[in-house]
Design a protein around this motif. Structure first.
Motif, PDB file in Angstrom:
ATOM      1  N   PHE A   1      -8.739   2.291  -0.272  1.00 22.69           N
ATOM      2  CA  PHE A   1      -7.806   1.385  -0.948  1.00 22.69           C
ATOM      3  C   PHE A   1      -8.371  -0.037  -0.968  1.00 22.69           C
ATOM      4  O   PHE A   1      -8.374  -0.706  -2.013  1.00 22.69           O
TER       5      PHE A   1
ATOM      6  N   THR B   1      -0.853  -1.225  -5.208  1.00 24.27           N
ATOM      7  CA  THR B   1      -0.172  -0.159  -4.492  1.00 24.27           C
ATOM      8  C   THR B   1      -0.958   1.137  -4.661  1.00 24.27           C
ATOM      9  O   THR B   1      -1.797   1.254  -5.573  1.00 24.27           O
ATOM     10  N   ARG B   2      -0.714   2.106  -3.792  1.00 22.28           N
ATOM     11  CA  ARG B   2      -1.445   3.369  -3.870  1.00 22.28           C
ATOM     12  C   ARG B   2      -0.818   4.275  -4.912  1.00 22.28           C
ATOM     13  O   ARG B   2       0.396   4.506  -4.903  1.00 22.28           O
TER      14      ARG B   2
ATOM     15  N   ASN C   1      -2.176   0.455  -9.842  1.00 24.12           N
ATOM     16  CA  ASN C   1      -2.089   1.722  -9.128  1.00 24.12           C
ATOM     17  C   ASN C   1      -3.483   2.150  -8.677  1.00 24.12           C
ATOM     18  O   ASN C   1      -4.308   2.583  -9.483  1.00 24.12           O
TER      19      ASN C   1
ATOM     20  N   LEU D   1       0.805  -1.220   0.000  1.00 22.03           N
ATOM     21  CA  LEU D   1       0.000   0.000   0.000  1.00 22.03           C
ATOM     22  C   LEU D   1       0.839   1.272   0.000  1.00 22.03           C
ATOM     23  O   LEU D   1       0.630   2.166  -0.807  1.00 22.03           O
ATOM     24  N   HIS D   2       1.803   1.359   0.911  1.00 23.25           N
ATOM     25  CA  HIS D   2       2.414   2.668   1.200  1.00 23.25           C
ATOM     26  C   HIS D   2       3.612   3.005   0.321  1.00 23.25           C
ATOM     27  O   HIS D   2       4.095   4.133   0.348  1.00 23.25           O
TER      28      HIS D   2
ATOM     29  N   THR E   1       0.497   7.445  -6.684  1.00 19.39           N
ATOM     30  CA  THR E   1       1.052   8.709  -6.191  1.00 19.39           C
ATOM     31  C   THR E   1       1.168   9.751  -7.290  1.00 19.39           C
ATOM     32  O   THR E   1       1.787  10.787  -7.093  1.00 19.39           O
TER      33      THR E   1
ATOM     34  N   GLN F   1      -6.781   6.267   4.567  1.00 23.18           N
ATOM     35  CA  GLN F   1      -7.104   5.901   3.181  1.00 23.18           C
ATOM     36  C   GLN F   1      -7.266   4.393   2.991  1.00 23.18           C
ATOM     37  O   GLN F   1      -7.510   3.924   1.885  1.00 23.18           O
TER      38      GLN F   1
ATOM     39  N   HIS G   1      -6.208   4.403  -6.828  1.00 24.62           N
ATOM     40  CA  HIS G   1      -6.453   5.780  -6.403  1.00 24.62           C
ATOM     41  C   HIS G   1      -7.077   5.761  -5.007  1.00 24.62           C
ATOM     42  O   HIS G   1      -8.201   5.282  -4.825  1.00 24.62           O
ATOM     43  N   ALA G   2      -6.338   6.277  -4.038  1.00 26.69           N
ATOM     44  CA  ALA G   2      -6.823   6.333  -2.656  1.00 26.69           C
ATOM     45  C   ALA G   2      -6.208   7.552  -1.990  1.00 26.69           C
ATOM     46  O   ALA G   2      -5.061   7.523  -1.556  1.00 26.69           O
TER      47      ALA G   2
ATOM     48  N   LEU H   1      -1.708   7.620   6.135  1.00 26.78           N
ATOM     49  CA  LEU H   1      -2.278   6.642   5.216  1.00 26.78           C
ATOM     50  C   LEU H   1      -3.369   5.756   5.818  1.00 26.78           C
ATOM     51  O   LEU H   1      -4.242   5.283   5.077  1.00 26.78           O
TER      52      LEU H   1
END
Length: 419
Positions: free
Chosen positions: A92, A50-51, A71, A12-13, A53, A88, A73-74, A85
């Motif tokens: 996510f 993954t989030r 990717n 995630l991060h 960016t 979110q 969107h969160a 995070l």
């Protein structure tokens, strides 16, 4: 037993597409990429969630054959710190579940989450899809808070609680080292039967002994220099300040070394280091060593390999490392490592054989450890030979194979519970 065909990895991060060495990108990014690649070589399809960016990123991007990065969107693309995070995670998780819902029933066979934030999402996905959750902590709040650098910020209680929840929810926990396994059991109450030890690896086609003179010439470093290298994110946890203080102490002990000493710091600000991005350069000025210190932005792995090859020694003074990829990469490059005797570094570095372990973070102790290995070429050569031998214990192919075995074990445990 069901065959594992498709794997959902959750990171995630930090994205596997990010450049390690800055922001939140580091050893975990390398780990996710290398394991995913090698699982794909074993005919397993891997989706890494993954989030996103950046709005410029495509929703789905191919990392390599068999591995796709999704990717999600969160929250805002920029400006969120890691501690923000958790707000979110629901968005996510919803998008991860939505992606799977567009596929035929039973699309994924296993969920492998990385870091506690991903573990929270992974636990939800595992329950919803009826598949095992395998989780890798990478770092743990209770361990980090027990060994904080001066001025560093403790990990929040919410993370501790979140990690405890992930440990309870996971079918299997993958630990980097025997020490990490003990920490999971002793500090988090993990069931020993649900902890697998799998060492990370090193890509010896990238990190290997190379011609030092050529590596130095390419980087504007004199051929006769004594090069003391730091590589990693610039934050208190990684302790680059300890190396700078040790450099000042070393020059007090051996002032004649100043004309040959070069101390490259390869990496960018991260974590609480983002709050004071110039702090390390200011410290070098204050210590009167800015003439020997070079600050180098994060570089791709092939370029990092060149920096290792240019080095006489690599310093890893971290307050905690779950494994220590920099240490094993440097050793694979034929460079001895001087490392703090903490965490996974005690597994990666063989004291007196492939490098040296220092029991404290006192700069004078570090200077005294560095000095003989730096100035005695014969001693350094012996350590370098041991470093290459030690690094050969760690290979990404073995990591992937053992991780796949862990997946199969998690599946068997699920099937046994289902009767």
């Amino acid at each position: 037993m069901s065959k594992i065909r498709r794997l959902a990895m959750i990171s995630l991060h930090t994205s596997p597409l990010d450049q390690p060495g800055t922001g939140d990108a580091g050893g975990m990014n390398v780990y996710v990429v290398e394991v995913a690649r090698r699982l794909a070589e074993r005919d397993i399809e891997v989706d890494i969630f993954t989030r996103a960016t950046s709005s410029q990123l495509d929703p789905v991007m191919t990392l390599c054959a068999g591995v796709e990065v999704r990717n999600v969107h969160a929250g805002p693309f920029e400006g969120l710190t890691k501690n923000e995070l958790p707000g979110q995670m629901c968005v996510f998780a919803r998008e991860v579940l939505r992606a799977e819902a567009a596929q035929p029933l039973g699309h994924y066979d296993v969920v492998h989450s990385h870091y506690w934030l991903s573990g929270q999402v992974g636990a939800l996905a595992s329950d919803r899809w009826g598949v095992p959750l395998v989780h890798s902590m990478h770092t743990m709040a209770k361990v980090k808070n027990a060994a904080l650098a001066d001025g560093d910020t403790p990990e929040p209680a919410a993370r501790v609680i979140g990690e405890e929840q992930v440990v309870e929810a996971s079918d299997l926990l993958v630990a980097n080292t025997e020490l990490e396994a003990r920490q999971l059991i002793d500090l988090y109450g993990a069931d020993p039967d649900r902890v697998e030890i799998v060492h990370p690896g090193v890509d010896c086609t990238v990190f290997r002994p190379q011609d030092q003179a050529a590596a130095r010439a390419a980087r504007g470093i004199p051929a006769d220099a004594l090069v003391l290298l730091f590589a990693g994110r610039i934050q208190p946890l990684k302790a680059p300040d300890v190396l700078l203080h040790a450099t000042a102490e070393l020059l007090q002990l051996r002032p004649e070394l100043r004309r040959r000493l070069v101390v490259p710091i390869v990496g960018g600000p991260s974590g609480s280091g983002l709050e004071r991005p110039t702090a390390l350069a200011n410290l070098a000025d204050d210590l009167g060593i800015s003439d020997v210190v070079r600050f180098v932005p994060p570089v791709p792995q092939h370029e990092l390999a060149g920096w290792y090859s240019a080095a006489s020694l690599v310093a890893v003074p971290s307050y905690n490392e779950s494994f220590g990829l920099v240490a094993v990469e440097a050793q694979a490059s034929g460079v001895p490592v001087v490392a703090a005797a903490v965490g996974g570094l005690t597994t990666v570095v063989r004291h007196g054989s492939s490098g040296l372990l220092v029991d404290t973070h006192d700069p004078l102790d570090w200077a005294k450890a560095i000095e003989p290995a730096l100035v005695d070429e014969a001693y350094r050569d012996r350590l370098a030979a041991g470093a290459v031998k030690q690094a050969q214990r760690f290979a990404w192919d073995a990591t992937a194979e053992q991780t796949l075995e862990a997946y199969h074990r998690a599946v068997r445990m699920r099937e046994a519970m289902a009767g």
